[in-house]
Design a protein around this motif. Structure first.
Motif, PDB file in Angstrom:
ATOM      1  N   MET A   1       0.838  -1.193   0.000  1.00  0.00           N
ATOM      2  CA  MET A   1       0.000   0.000   0.000  1.00  0.00           C
ATOM      3  C   MET A   1       0.874   1.245   0.000  1.00  0.00           C
ATOM      4  SD  MET A   1      -2.672   1.318   2.923  1.00  0.00           S
ATOM      5  CE  MET A   1      -1.349   1.599   4.094  1.00  0.00           C
ATOM      6  N   ILE A   2       0.699   2.086  -0.995  1.00  0.00           N
ATOM      7  CA  ILE A   2       1.447   3.342  -1.084  1.00  0.00           C
ATOM      8  C   ILE A   2       0.496   4.495  -0.783  1.00  0.00           C
ATOM      9  CG2 ILE A   2       2.803   4.864  -2.563  1.00  0.00           C
ATOM     10  CD1 ILE A   2       3.596   2.415  -4.203  1.00  0.00           C
ATOM     11  N   VAL A   3       0.891   5.333   0.163  1.00  0.00           N
ATOM     12  CA  VAL A   3       0.082   6.481   0.568  1.00  0.00           C
ATOM     13  C   VAL A   3       0.878   7.751   0.295  1.00  0.00           C
ATOM     14  CG1 VAL A   3      -1.046   7.671   2.491  1.00  0.00           C
ATOM     15  CG2 VAL A   3      -1.105   5.162   2.349  1.00  0.00           C
ATOM     16  N   SER A   4       0.297   8.675  -0.439  1.00  0.00           N
ATOM     17  CA  SER A   4       0.918   9.983  -0.633  1.00  0.00           C
ATOM     18  C   SER A   4       0.527  10.875   0.531  1.00  0.00           C
ATOM     19  CB  SER A   4       0.472  10.608  -1.960  1.00  0.00           C
ATOM     20  OG  SER A   4       1.060  11.874  -2.131  1.00  0.00           O
ATOM     21  N   GLY A   5       1.468  11.179   1.398  1.00  0.00           N
ATOM     22  CA  GLY A   5       1.179  11.967   2.593  1.00  0.00           C
ATOM     23  C   GLY A   5       1.360  11.140   3.840  1.00  0.00           C
ATOM     24  N   GLY A   6       0.725  11.585   4.933  1.00  0.00           N
ATOM     25  CA  GLY A   6       0.875  10.901   6.204  1.00  0.00           C
ATOM     26  C   GLY A   6       2.077  11.382   6.980  1.00  0.00           C
ATOM     27  N   PHE A   7       2.447  12.667   6.788  1.00  0.00           N
ATOM     28  CA  PHE A   7       3.575  13.278   7.490  1.00  0.00           C
ATOM     29  C   PHE A   7       3.109  14.539   8.205  1.00  0.00           C
ATOM     30  CE2 PHE A   7       5.697  10.497   4.662  1.00  0.00           C
ATOM     31  CZ  PHE A   7       6.971  10.276   5.143  1.00  0.00           C
ATOM     32  N   SER A   8       3.764  14.855   9.318  1.00  0.00           N
ATOM     33  CA  SER A   8       3.461  16.062  10.089  1.00  0.00           C
ATOM     34  C   SER A   8       4.770  16.694  10.547  1.00  0.00           C
ATOM     35  CB  SER A   8       2.600  15.727  11.313  1.00  0.00           C
ATOM     36  OG  SER A   8       1.391  15.104  10.943  1.00  0.00           O
ATOM     37  N   TYR A   9       4.686  17.978  10.931  1.00  0.00           N
ATOM     38  CA  TYR A   9       5.828  18.661  11.533  1.00  0.00           C
ATOM     39  C   TYR A   9       5.670  18.651  13.043  1.00  0.00           C
ATOM     40  CZ  TYR A   9       6.319  20.465   6.785  1.00  0.00           C
ATOM     41  OH  TYR A   9       6.446  20.574   5.431  1.00  0.00           O
ATOM     42  N   ARG A  10       6.801  18.448  13.752  1.00  0.00           N
ATOM     43  CA  ARG A  10       6.771  18.484  15.219  1.00  0.00           C
ATOM     44  C   ARG A  10       7.796  19.487  15.715  1.00  0.00           C
ATOM     45  NH1 ARG A  10       9.692  16.238  19.277  1.00  0.00           N
ATOM     46  NH2 ARG A  10      10.788  14.767  17.885  1.00  0.00           N
ATOM     47  N   PRO A  11       7.345  20.575  16.344  1.00  0.00           N
ATOM     48  CA  PRO A  11       8.303  21.515  16.942  1.00  0.00           C
ATOM     49  C   PRO A  11       8.748  21.021  18.309  1.00  0.00           C
ATOM     50  CG  PRO A  11       6.069  22.351  17.176  1.00  0.00           C
ATOM     51  CD  PRO A  11       5.960  21.057  16.408  1.00  0.00           C
ATOM     52  N   ALA A  12      10.021  21.188  18.614  1.00  0.00           N
ATOM     53  CA  ALA A  12      10.556  20.821  19.927  1.00  0.00           C
ATOM     54  C   ALA A  12      10.729  22.068  20.771  1.00  0.00           C
ATOM     55  CB  ALA A  12      11.886  20.098  19.771  1.00  0.00           C
ATOM     56  N   GLU A  13      10.824  21.866  22.080  1.00  0.00           N
ATOM     57  CA  GLU A  13      10.951  23.000  22.995  1.00  0.00           C
ATOM     58  C   GLU A  13      12.228  23.794  22.770  1.00  0.00           C
ATOM     59  OE1 GLU A  13      10.574  21.587  26.961  1.00  0.00           O
ATOM     60  OE2 GLU A  13       8.443  21.076  26.767  1.00  0.00           O
ATOM     61  N   ASN A  14      13.261  23.149  22.223  1.00  0.00           N
ATOM     62  CA  ASN A  14      14.536  23.846  22.017  1.00  0.00           C
ATOM     63  C   ASN A  14      14.617  24.555  20.663  1.00  0.00           C
ATOM     64  OD1 ASN A  14      14.889  21.745  20.236  1.00  0.00           O
ATOM     65  ND2 ASN A  14      16.640  20.836  21.273  1.00  0.00           N
ATOM     66  N   GLY A  15      13.495  24.612  19.940  1.00  0.00           N
ATOM     67  CA  GLY A  15      13.454  25.344  18.685  1.00  0.00           C
ATOM     68  C   GLY A  15      13.608  24.505  17.436  1.00  0.00           C
ATOM     69  N   CYS A  16      13.991  23.253  17.572  1.00  0.00           N
ATOM     70  CA  CYS A  16      14.109  22.386  16.402  1.00  0.00           C
ATOM     71  C   CYS A  16      12.732  22.074  15.829  1.00  0.00           C
ATOM     72  CB  CYS A  16      14.796  21.074  16.778  1.00  0.00           C
ATOM     73  SG  CYS A  16      16.515  21.253  17.286  1.00  0.00           S
ATOM     74  N   LEU A  17      12.675  21.944  14.534  1.00  0.00           N
ATOM     75  CA  LEU A  17      11.463  21.503  13.855  1.00  0.00           C
ATOM     76  C   LEU A  17      11.812  20.283  13.029  1.00  0.00           C
ATOM     77  CD1 LEU A  17       8.437  22.207  13.119  1.00  0.00           C
ATOM     78  CD2 LEU A  17       9.399  23.235  11.029  1.00  0.00           C
ATOM     79  N   VAL A  18      11.090  19.187  13.238  1.00  0.00           N
ATOM     80  CA  VAL A  18      11.334  17.969  12.473  1.00  0.00           C
ATOM     81  C   VAL A  18      10.056  17.556  11.758  1.00  0.00           C
ATOM     82  CG1 VAL A  18      13.140  17.196  14.061  1.00  0.00           C
ATOM     83  CG2 VAL A  18      10.776  16.406  14.386  1.00  0.00           C
ATOM     84  N   ALA A  19      10.237  16.810  10.685  1.00  0.00           N
ATOM     85  CA  ALA A  19       9.119  16.165  10.014  1.00  0.00           C
ATOM     86  C   ALA A  19       9.057  14.715  10.472  1.00  0.00           C
ATOM     87  CB  ALA A  19       9.285  16.236   8.502  1.00  0.00           C
ATOM     88  N   GLU A  20       7.845  14.198  10.620  1.00  0.00           N
ATOM     89  CA  GLU A  20       7.650  12.827  11.078  1.00  0.00           C
ATOM     90  C   GLU A  20       6.637  12.116  10.198  1.00  0.00           C
ATOM     91  OE1 GLU A  20       8.338  13.030  15.893  1.00  0.00           O
ATOM     92  OE2 GLU A  20       6.312  13.332  15.120  1.00  0.00           O
ATOM     93  N   CYS A  21       6.830  10.822  10.054  1.00  0.00           N
ATOM     94  CA  CYS A  21       5.813   9.961   9.449  1.00  0.00           C
ATOM     95  C   CYS A  21       4.819   9.601  10.545  1.00  0.00           C
ATOM     96  CB  CYS A  21       6.470   8.710   8.882  1.00  0.00           C
ATOM     97  SG  CYS A  21       5.303   7.467   8.285  1.00  0.00           S
ATOM     98  N   ASP A  22       3.556   9.934  10.333  1.00  0.00           N
ATOM     99  CA  ASP A  22       2.556   9.757  11.391  1.00  0.00           C
ATOM    100  C   ASP A  22       2.464   8.305  11.858  1.00  0.00           C
ATOM    101  OD1 ASP A  22       1.999  12.461  11.098  1.00  0.00           O
ATOM    102  OD2 ASP A  22       0.315  12.120   9.733  1.00  0.00           O
ATOM    103  N   ALA A  23       2.552   7.356  10.938  1.00  0.00           N
ATOM    104  CA  ALA A  23       2.431   5.947  11.316  1.00  0.00           C
ATOM    105  C   ALA A  23       3.580   5.518  12.219  1.00  0.00           C
ATOM    106  CB  ALA A  23       2.388   5.070  10.068  1.00  0.00           C
ATOM    107  N   LEU A  24       4.779   6.018  11.963  1.00  0.00           N
ATOM    108  CA  LEU A  24       5.913   5.707  12.836  1.00  0.00           C
ATOM    109  C   LEU A  24       5.822   6.451  14.158  1.00  0.00           C
ATOM    110  CD1 LEU A  24       8.966   5.657  10.374  1.00  0.00           C
ATOM    111  CD2 LEU A  24       7.887   3.708  11.515  1.00  0.00           C
ATOM    112  N   ALA A  25       5.361   7.708  14.103  1.00  0.00           N
ATOM    113  CA  ALA A  25       5.264   8.504  15.328  1.00  0.00           C
ATOM    114  C   ALA A  25       4.261   7.897  16.308  1.00  0.00           C
ATOM    115  CB  ALA A  25       4.867   9.931  14.986  1.00  0.00           C
ATOM    116  N   ARG A  26       3.239   7.254  15.791  1.00  0.00           N
ATOM    117  CA  ARG A  26       2.225   6.633  16.665  1.00  0.00           C
ATOM    118  C   ARG A  26       2.703   5.328  17.270  1.00  0.00           C
ATOM    119  NH1 ARG A  26      -1.399   8.245  12.380  1.00  0.00           N
ATOM    120  NH2 ARG A  26      -1.223   6.141  11.495  1.00  0.00           N
ATOM    121  N   HIS A  27       3.745   4.740  16.719  1.00  0.00           N
ATOM    122  CA  HIS A  27       4.184   3.421  17.172  1.00  0.00           C
ATOM    123  C   HIS A  27       5.152   3.586  18.339  1.00  0.00           C
ATOM    124  CE1 HIS A  27       5.374  -0.729  17.163  1.00  0.00           C
ATOM    125  NE2 HIS A  27       4.617  -0.991  16.113  1.00  0.00           N
TER     126      HIS A  27
END
Length: 271
Positions: A1-27
């Protein structure tokens, strides 16, 4: 199954901004991130979160940037394992016996895989395709760097095969996150690249290649890598829509700015 999308940005308290795959972030078993250029201390063309010294940035700034990025992760790693990327298809396995070597003297390879907890696997990118693999059953993980040459060598498939052969991974149990990288909008190439793509995946490559008015072609490397993962039997494949060349405020890009630029990283570990 190929899904286009399913990513979010997560800001950290120290100012870093990362992108995450939602399915991995939930695991709960996995920690991962795709860095952006936000939240570091580098200046000029490297501003601000640059994670390589290879293009001339201050080593002190890069060390501080990486420390900030690792501090932004929800689970601290026991070891941080790097690659010295050479645009080939070599994927190496990491264990407690060799993790320190990967931290201190990264070998020539474009992928790492491990079945052990606490080893943070890191790959650098700035337009090339970063791929994270996570086995929901065994907990094994991998990071793969797929430039157009690595894509032509089917390194994504090599990553899956390395996990299968080394750790008993069933590809159907894998979550694959195809991260931020150059999109077909900006990846204009000549026949050497398109010929390599047809050699890699056959006539189906035509679905990801569009002729341009100037005789070159737009090539969708993310789409081709997703198709390679799908053909390898990977269960879930999520493709980030972000183009690193288009989104100058979020990502470094070799195609956009040339060699005087920063790099991002893709990271994953089993907690």
């Amino acid at each position: 199954m190929i899904v286009s999308g399913g990513f979010s940005y997560r800001p950290a308290e120290n100012g870093c901004l990362v992108a995450e795959c939602d399915a991995l972030a939930r695991h709960p078993r996995f920690t991962h991130a795709f860095s952006t250029r936000i939240g570091g201390v580098s200046e000029g063309p490297y501003a601000s979160m640059n994670l390589t010294t290879g293009s001339g940035d201050s080593p002190e700034a890069v060390r501080e940037n990486f420390a900030r990025l690792v501090a932004a992760l929800p689970h601290a790693p026991q070891a941080i394992c790097h690659t010295h990327q050479v645009h080939k298809d070599r994927v190496l396995t990491v264990s407690a016996a060799n993790a320190a070597d990967f931290a201190e003297n990264p070998p020539d390879c474009d992928g790492l895989a491990t079945a052990e907890r606490g080893h943070l696997l890191v790959g650098k990118f700035a337009d090339c395709v970063p791929i994270l693999l996570a086995d929901r059953r065994t907990g094994a993980v991998a990071v793969v760097h797929a430039g157009w040459r690595g894509t032509a060598m089917r390194i994504a498939e090599t990553g899956v095969e390395t996990m299968r052969d080394s750790f008993g991974t069933d590809p159907a149990d894998l979550i694959a996150a195809v991260g931020p990288s150059i999109g077909p909008c900006c990846f204009l190439t000549h026949a050497d690249v398109t010929d390599a793509m047809f050699a890699a995946v056959g006539d189906t490559a035509a679905a990801w290649i569009t002729p341009a008015d100037d005789g070159r072609s737009h090539v969708d490397l993310k789409g081709i890598n997703a198709a390679i993962l799908d053909a390898a039997g990977v269960g879930e494949i999520f493709v980030c829509p972000d183009c690193t060349c288009c989104l100058a405020e979020l990502y470094h890009s070799h195609r956009r700015t040339g060699p005087l630029r920063g790099s991002m990283v893709a990271m994953i570990q089993q907690n």
